[in-house]
Design an enzyme around this catalytic site. Structure first.
Site, PDB file in Angstrom:
ATOM      1  N   ASP A   1       1.144  -0.985  -0.038  1.00  0.00           N
ATOM      2  CA  ASP A   1      -0.018   0.075   0.228  1.00  0.00           C
ATOM      3  C   ASP A   1       0.928   1.063   0.367  1.00  0.00           C
ATOM      4  O   ASP A   1       1.957   1.538   0.069  1.00  0.00           O
ATOM      5  CB  ASP A   1      -0.849   0.153   1.101  1.00  0.00           C
ATOM      6  CG  ASP A   1      -2.103  -0.903   1.278  1.00  0.00           C
ATOM      7  OD1 ASP A   1      -2.495  -1.498   0.146  1.00  0.00           O
ATOM      8  OD2 ASP A   1      -2.424  -1.298   2.636  1.00  0.00           O
TER       9      ASP A   1
ATOM     10  N   TYR B   1       6.944  -8.775   8.317  1.00  0.00           N
ATOM     11  CA  TYR B   1       6.158  -7.227   8.368  1.00  0.00           C
ATOM     12  C   TYR B   1       6.893  -7.101   9.471  1.00  0.00           C
ATOM     13  O   TYR B   1       6.734  -7.282  10.549  1.00  0.00           O
ATOM     14  CB  TYR B   1       5.064  -7.252   8.714  1.00  0.00           C
ATOM     15  CG  TYR B   1       4.677  -7.506   6.706  1.00  0.00           C
ATOM     16  CD1 TYR B   1       4.011  -6.174   5.528  1.00  0.00           C
ATOM     17  CD2 TYR B   1       4.132  -8.586   6.679  1.00  0.00           C
ATOM     18  CE1 TYR B   1       3.745  -6.900   4.299  1.00  0.00           C
ATOM     19  CE2 TYR B   1       3.744  -9.361   5.185  1.00  0.00           C
ATOM     20  CZ  TYR B   1       3.527  -8.195   3.784  1.00  0.00           C
ATOM     21  OH  TYR B   1       2.666  -8.630   3.106  1.00  0.00           O
TER      22      TYR B   1
ATOM     23  N   ASP C   1      -7.109  -0.013   7.987  1.00  0.00           N
ATOM     24  CA  ASP C   1      -5.237   0.766   9.121  1.00  0.00           C
ATOM     25  C   ASP C   1      -5.926   2.656   8.419  1.00  0.00           C
ATOM     26  O   ASP C   1      -7.133   2.586   8.428  1.00  0.00           O
ATOM     27  CB  ASP C   1      -4.468   1.205   7.549  1.00  0.00           C
ATOM     28  CG  ASP C   1      -5.004   1.216   6.222  1.00  0.00           C
ATOM     29  OD1 ASP C   1      -5.884   2.463   6.062  1.00  0.00           O
ATOM     30  OD2 ASP C   1      -4.596   0.425   5.420  1.00  0.00           O
TER      31      ASP C   1
ATOM     32  N   ARG D   1      -3.544  -6.071   7.399  1.00  0.00           N
ATOM     33  CA  ARG D   1      -4.465  -4.863   8.569  1.00  0.00           C
ATOM     34  C   ARG D   1      -5.717  -5.381   8.880  1.00  0.00           C
ATOM     35  O   ARG D   1      -6.683  -5.147   9.631  1.00  0.00           O
ATOM     36  CB  ARG D   1      -5.532  -3.698   6.452  1.00  0.00           C
ATOM     37  CG  ARG D   1      -4.654  -3.183   6.325  1.00  0.00           C
ATOM     38  CD  ARG D   1      -4.589  -2.022   4.977  1.00  0.00           C
ATOM     39  NE  ARG D   1      -5.104  -3.310   4.438  1.00  0.00           N
ATOM     40  CZ  ARG D   1      -6.021  -3.071   3.525  1.00  0.00           C
ATOM     41  NH1 ARG D   1      -7.359  -2.515   3.593  1.00  0.00           N
ATOM     42  NH2 ARG D   1      -6.128  -3.850   2.245  1.00  0.00           N
TER      43      ARG D   1
END
Length: 251
Positions: free
Chosen positions: A46, A74, A88, A182
């Protein structure tokens, strides 16, 4: 004319995508910096997210399929007390903890994490590129339409708390393909009973590739010979490319 088309380069660029750019925009800027004719990336981040974007040039595009299937890593930061429609910080707040909410304890937070380790089920977010009747779900979401989505099985190989202050938590996630961080943030917030959403995301690993070995976009653009950052075909980890791909006569 030839210079505008770019050079026929073969190799893999490990790019540290900056915040604020789509993955494709970052790829196109890197492609121009390298003066490369053909390039593609192997997994979208994103625009608000940063970190490892594996870019394949020329014959290295043959590893794209394996990279899409690869496990990912991540570092994510969650804000507790608010849930958004996108999961988010780019979304609209849809629920909030009571005004007197002051956060949760670290023990409370860590106690819910085991529920999200191993094989779990996730319902993909409406703000995603998954398609229904040929149209991405995010297009429905922007019209205020919510569709039923079947849950999908994903695997969280490792989930570790890195930092915590009661209202924000930084976690490390090692997961299978198709995992929505998310959604993980959202589900953790729901389990805690206070809501949560993602405020930062940094990809640290894609298969055998690590963020520590990546180059930033600005650094790449300022190099006199940025092509030296490419991982050559014969230097890629074993098994990523078909053996014939390194032959000179294959294009």
């Amino acid at each position: 004319m030839a210079s505008r088309r770019g050079q026929l380069l073969d190799g893999v660029l490990l790019l540290d995508k900056p915040e604020g750019l789509s993955s494709n925009h970052a790829l196109q800027r890197a492609k121009r910096a390298l003066d490369a004719r053909k390039a593609g990336h192997t997994g979208t981040l994103d625009p608000f997210a940063t970190g490892l974007l594996v870019c394949c040039l020329g014959r290295a595009t043959k590893i794209s399929g394996k990279m899409l299937e690869a496990d990912k890593g991540y570092v994510a930061t969650l804000r507790l007390g608010e849930e958004t429609d996108s999961g988010d910080l780019t979304g609209n707040i849809v629920s909030q903890a009571p005004a007197e909410f002051k956060g949760v304890t670290q023990t409370e937070f860590e106690n819910v994490l085991p529920q999200f380790r191993g094989e779990i089920e996730q319902i993909p977010p409406m703000y995603s590129a998954l398609k229904r009747d040929g149209k991405p779900l995010y297009e429905y979401a922007r019209q205020g339409i919510e569709l039923d989505r079947p849950a999908r099985k994903v695997t969280i190989h490792d989930l570790t708390l890195l930092q915590f202050n009661g209202v924000e938590a930084e976690i490390s996630v090692q997961c299978s393909k198709g995992t929505y961080i998310r959604t993980l943030a959202q589900d953790i917030g729901r389990q805690l009973g206070c809501g949560a959403h993602l405020i930062a995301l940094r990809r640290t690993r894609v298969g055998p590739f690590r963020l520590d070995d990546a180059v930033g976009l600005e650094a790449l653009q300022s190099m006199a010979t940025p092509q030296t950052t490419l991982i050559a075909l014969d230097a890629l980890p074993a098994g990523l490319l078909p053996s014939s791909t390194t032959q000179k006569d294959e294009l």
